[in-house]
Structures are given as C-alpha cells and as structure tokens.
Enzyme design. Structure first.
Site, PDB file in Angstrom:
ATOM      1  CG  HIS A  95      -7.225   7.804  -1.778  1.00 45.73           C
ATOM      2  ND1 HIS A  95      -5.888   7.530  -1.963  1.00 45.73           N
ATOM      3  CD2 HIS A  95      -7.842   6.598  -1.714  1.00 45.73           C
ATOM      4  CE1 HIS A  95      -5.706   6.211  -2.036  1.00 45.73           C
ATOM      5  NE2 HIS A  95      -6.880   5.635  -1.866  1.00 45.73           N
ATOM      6  CG  HIS A 103      -2.161   0.796   1.066  1.00 46.04           C
ATOM      7  ND1 HIS A 103      -2.543   1.736   1.984  1.00 46.04           N
ATOM      8  CD2 HIS A 103      -3.097   0.850   0.085  1.00 46.04           C
ATOM      9  CE1 HIS A 103      -3.670   2.313   1.592  1.00 46.04           C
ATOM     10  NE2 HIS A 103      -4.021   1.793   0.436  1.00 46.04           N
TER      11      HIS A 103
END
Length: 609
Positions: free
Chosen positions: A492, A261
C-alpha cells in the site's frame, strides 16, 4: 454487453459500475454505510472504498475454492470461461462509467469545518454478531512494541540517517520486523510525552485509532483531519461521539472525485514536536500484513520564547513548506497547528516536502503543488548525471487512475517530464525518452499473499479503467520484496525513484500518499497554463545533496535490514531491484472481477459481489 480483451471475457452490468474511476485511491462509499448504534452493519465499521468493503466482506465471509455455496453468491450465467489459464476474468456490468476527466462537474462546495459531534438522540440498543464485535471487545492483536529505551533510541538514531521505515508485518520472520514500526511504536511514550496530536488521513476507524494510543494518552486532545461528506461524514461523527477529546476537521474538496488522501501525524510532546508522514490508513488491516512506508522526523525542540522569522528552518525549507501546506486548508484549527510548528526548531530535517492540494493553479502557483512542484525541486536541488538518459524512472503504487487513450496524453508527457528533470542545465526539448518502470501487483502476487485475495481490496484498479488503457500494462512490473521480507505483504506504500541502469544507485527517492493518477499529481489544462489537482496528497523527497553527498546519487542498500557492513548513506529501498516485468501470462490485479480458477493462500476465491 459482452466484451473481450487480453483480460479474458466478461459482461458488464450497472450493478458493478464505478462512476469514480478518475481518482487513484480508495473512494469513500456512501452506500451500505454502517451507522453506530443504528442496527446491524453491512460492512466495515468505517467509511471506506467499495473495494475495501469487498475485501472486508471476503475476509469475514470467505468463499471457499469449489464451494457449492458459490452459486448463491453469483449466478452461473455470469461466470464465463476465459482463455487465460488459471484466471477468472469475468465481470457483470452494463456500460462503462462516464468519463469525468475534462468534463465540467458540479461539485458542491463545502467549507473547512472544525466540528465536535453533538450528542445524538437516544439510539436503539444493538446486538452484535460474533464476527462484528466492537473493537473494545475484540481480542487485540499483539505486536512487539518498542519497550526498551535504548532499543528505541537505536531505532530512531542509529544507522538510519534517512529516518525511513516500513511497518511491521505479522507472519514474516522476526528479523524483517527488527527495524520496522507499528503505529503503537510511533505513539509510544518512549517517543515523547504526548500533549496533543493531529491525525490526517483518508480512511479512519476512530475506535481502533484511540486504542493505538497508550492508555495514559487516550484522553489527550486529538484532531482528526478528514475529507468525508454527507453519510460518510455522519458516520465519522458517530464514531467520534463517545470521545470528548476528539475534534474533527473537514477538508474542503471543491473539485469532483477528489479525496483527502494525505496521511500525516503531528505529535506535540512536552519535550518538543514530531512529524510523521506515512502511507497507512488508520484502520487495523493497513498495519497488519501490508507493506507500508513511514518517514519519522527527529524530535524538534521548542525555540526560545520570542523567536521570530525564519528561525528553526532547515536547508530543505521543510518548516515553511509544512506551514504552507497546513494553511492551504483555510482552517482556524490547522492555523493553530501551524503556529505550533512555527514555535519549534525543524532545522535538522533533511527531506523535502512534496504535497498536492485541490485547486486550479496558474502562474507561479503552478509550481507549489503536484508534479510541477516535483519538477521544480529536481531542477533546483539536483545536478545532471553523466548518461542520465539511460537512468530509468520507477513508479510503485497501489492504485491507478485514468491515464488517457495512450502514453502521450499524460504519463509520457508532462508527468515523465517532471520526473526526469535533473538540474537546470538540460533543456526540456532535448530530454530523451527515459524508460519508465511501473510496479503494481499481479493477480498471482495477490493470490499468493499473506492475506490472500482480500489484499486486493486495497488495490482498487477497476476493469472499467483497465480496459480503456491496455497500453499501460506493457509498463508493468511485478511486486517482489525479498530485500525486506515482504514479497507476500501486498504494497500500500507508494514510492518513486530514479535508479541507475544497473540499479545500484538512485538519484532520488520519494515516499508519498500519491498513487499513479492525474487527481493526485495534477494535470495541465488550458494549453499548459493551468494545473488542476483534485486531491490532498503528501510525501517526502530524499535528495543526495541534503545528506551531504556531492556525487548526485545514493547507493542502494543491498538488504534493507542488513547490518552495518554497508555505508550509512546507502538507501534502504524496500523492494527488489531491478523489477521484473510481467510475463506473458501475468495480469494486473483488478478488484471488481471474480477470481475463481485458483485458490488463494487461505483456500478461498474472490467474488466481488
């Protein structure tokens, strides 16, 4: 079976079930993957999460509010009226996904590999539909990219000692983009004459990424570090195949439900080196109408030839920590990048590196990663503040993992204990219950956003997880960002901070890829003797002491893009403080249930099927 809670009434069917809900972020999907050159794609051009694929589908094929064709998307029998006015909290599903936290998983071990995709066999020609033209044939979106040398110099060096930026957003007032960056700005030749680069990320559209580089840099060596496996990995290889300068490095993910990630760029120039740590996937939609965060390093000059030891280290130990992070991949290619970093002077860095890498850590190794690393940094490099028990903690994120049956299982125990640490003088047992404020978009935040409901594809909180932790929602606060002009640009970005009771000061600020999950931050096991982390994550921590402040806090900048009338050391928090708690009718955005009672800003509904 039919279920009912504060979310309304829904029925759960196996077709919508998620078995991956114990990780925070967008999961790589191995179903309905597109394969370049192998017939018509059924979704996006890149491996990504199921939530993202639904968002992509709904943007390309919207369901209009009260559209009669809606009945072909989902049968009327599956749509049930809810007691919540204006909301469509319904879902089709059978049983909850199996709980994976704490259960043994048989994850296939995969070594880190450096790959150049070998030429595939001749593929059948493909006829593209109008709405799925390859990127090279699509009209390119135009952002105002830094074009004047002085403007770029001012942006990088003038009035922003923190080097913290948000991304440009299409559709907001230009004044709110004046101090923001697009990926094309970051890769601009005005930032340096590129020699080679490395892109670390989760979700990657290779063709789009190549087009973000200036024409003169598009054939420079590019390393893409990813975590894809099996079908998703094959798709990424197929994407990379046309580009001889692109190499792929697969990060090993030995623990189930982990993801790669981390979002970082390493940019090697003729003039030196730059490190960029950010929150955006390498896909078009992440750089378009979302709120994202970027830390952009100074230009690091090369050290004199033959320099060894700790030369070029910063007061924050950023250089050695970054090398340590790269070496954790156990990759020969990333060892080459670690050697490049060793050859440069990173002494001007003022942030601390905070990372997570997959593993089960014991002893001193526990404090090298995740929330225990965070705890160690706060213990060693901050000082106690008077009445600090009244200073809350804020967590702001775009996805949520499984927190357990109640707050004592992780959130308000080991995780909060790490985040409330300030210096080493306060004993652990004496720490009071510091308030926690969690910022996560409501359904109305998403519905009224620039993107409308498709923005929810980047907020993959599922009903299966939400219904097991209703206690968590009492901590939730709305998304609001008038200070940066981004109230309608869904976040985000992921940030954490420790504000004062009046929200005018902050003791520290963190921007990171890590969402609110055990997979990202780690969870203690074996009576606290072992920390288990599933995913790769990376962020930077801003502490007052590293910026020459002995007060123990930063002042909060009143307007993120205001002029020079505020102290240069005022921190540009990109959203509004204090955060506003959910009202009685507010509900957190959940991606895999329909919203059919009210249209979004484009006159559409949300049907995740």
């Amino acid at each position: 079976m039919s279920q009912e809670s504060e979310h309304g009434k829904w029925t759960v069917s196996s077709s919508d079930e998620s078995t991956e809900e114990n990780n925070d972020a967008e999961k790589p999907s191995t179903s309905s993957l597109s394969h370049s050159g192998h017939g018509k794609t059924s979704g996006s051009q890149y491996p990504c999460s199921e939530a993202r694929k639904v968002g992509h589908k709904r943007k390309a094929s919207p369901v209009k509010f009260n559209d009669t064709s809606f009945s072909t998307e989902i049968s009327p029998a599956k749509i049930q009226r809810t007691s919540q006015e204006g909301l469509g909290w319904c879902l089709s599903s059978s049983e909850e996904e199996p709980e994976s936290e704490g259960q043994p998983q048989h994850a296939q071990k995969e070594a880190v590999k450096e790959e150049k995709y070998s030429a595939p066999k001749k593929q059948p020609s493909r006829r593209f539909e109008d709405d799925e033209l390859p990127v090279s044939q699509k009209p390119e979106k135009h952002y105002k990219v830094a074009s004047e040398g002085q403007d770029t110099w001012d942006l990088l060096n003038g009035g922003n000692p923190f080097r913290f930026f948000v991304t440009k957003v299409k559709g907001i007032k230009s004044k709110y983009n004046s101090g923001a960056l697009h990926i094309k700005d970051i890769l601009s030749p005005l930032f340096g004459t590129l020699v080679s680069s490395a892109q670390f990320n989760y979700c990657i559209d290779v063709e789009w990424l190549i087009r973000q580089y200036p024409q003169e840099f598009r054939k420079k060596p590019l390393l893409i570090v990813h975590g894809e496996k099996r079908e998703s990995k094959a798709e990424l290889h197929a994407q990379a195949h046309p580009y001889e300068n692109v190499r792929l490095c697969q990060a090993k993910l030995d623990i189930a439900f982990g993801t790669h990630h981390t979002k970082m760029m390493l940019l090697l120039y003729e003039e030196g080196l730059r490190v960029v740590i950010h929150t955006s996937n390498l896909i078009d939609s992440d750089w378009d109408q979302k709120t994202q965060g970027i830390w952009l390093s100074p230009l690091y000059p090369r050290l004199p030839h033959g320099t060894t030891g700790s030369a070029g280290e910063s007061v924050t130990n950023f250089k050695s920590d970054l090398i340590h992070y790269l070496m954790s991949y156990n990759s020969p290619t990333l060892k080459e990048w670690a050697d490049i970093i060793q050859e440069h002077d990173l002494s001007e860095t003022r942030v601390y590196l905070l990372g997570s890498t997959p593993g089960r850590y014991q002893g001193n190794q526990k404090e090298k990663w995740g929330h225990l690393r965070f705890r160690k940094l706060l213990r060693e490099y901050t000082s106690p503040i008077p009445a600090q028990e009244s200073w809350p903690v804020i967590g702001q994120f775009s996805s949520i993992g499984s927190m357990g049956a109640d707050q004592s299982k992780w959130l308000c125990s080991e995780f909060r204990e790490s985040l409330v640490t300030l210096g080493s003088s306060v004993k652990t047992l004496a720490k009071p219950d510091v308030p926690i404020h969690l910022i996560y978009p409501t359904v109305d935040n998403v519905r009224q956003s620039l993107e409308g409901y498709p923005a929810g594809g980047s907020l993959p909180y599922s009903i299966q997880t939400a219904q097991k932790q209703l206690w968590l929602h009492s901590y939730f606060h709305k998304w609001s960002a008038e200070t940066s002009g981004r109230s309608h640009a869904m976040p985000h970005i992921k940030t954490y901070m420790r504000p004062s009771p009046d929200f005018q000061k902050i003791a520290w600020f963190l921007v990171t890829s890590a969402n609110l999950s055990k997979a990202a931050w780690g969870a203690l096991e074996k009576n606290g003797t072992q920390l288990m982390i599933r995913s790769y994550e990376l962020g930077v921590l801003f502490l007052p002491s590293a910026f020459g402040l002995d007060t123990g806090y930063f002042h909060v900048k009143k307007k993120m893009f205001s002029g020079s009338n505020e102290p240069v050391t005022s921190f540009p928090v990109p959203y509004d403080l204090p955060p506003e708690q959910y009202g009685s009718k507010d509900r957190p955005w959940i991606w895999n249930i329909p919203y059919t009672k009210a249209p979004d800003t484009h006159g559409n509904m949300w049907v995740p099927s």
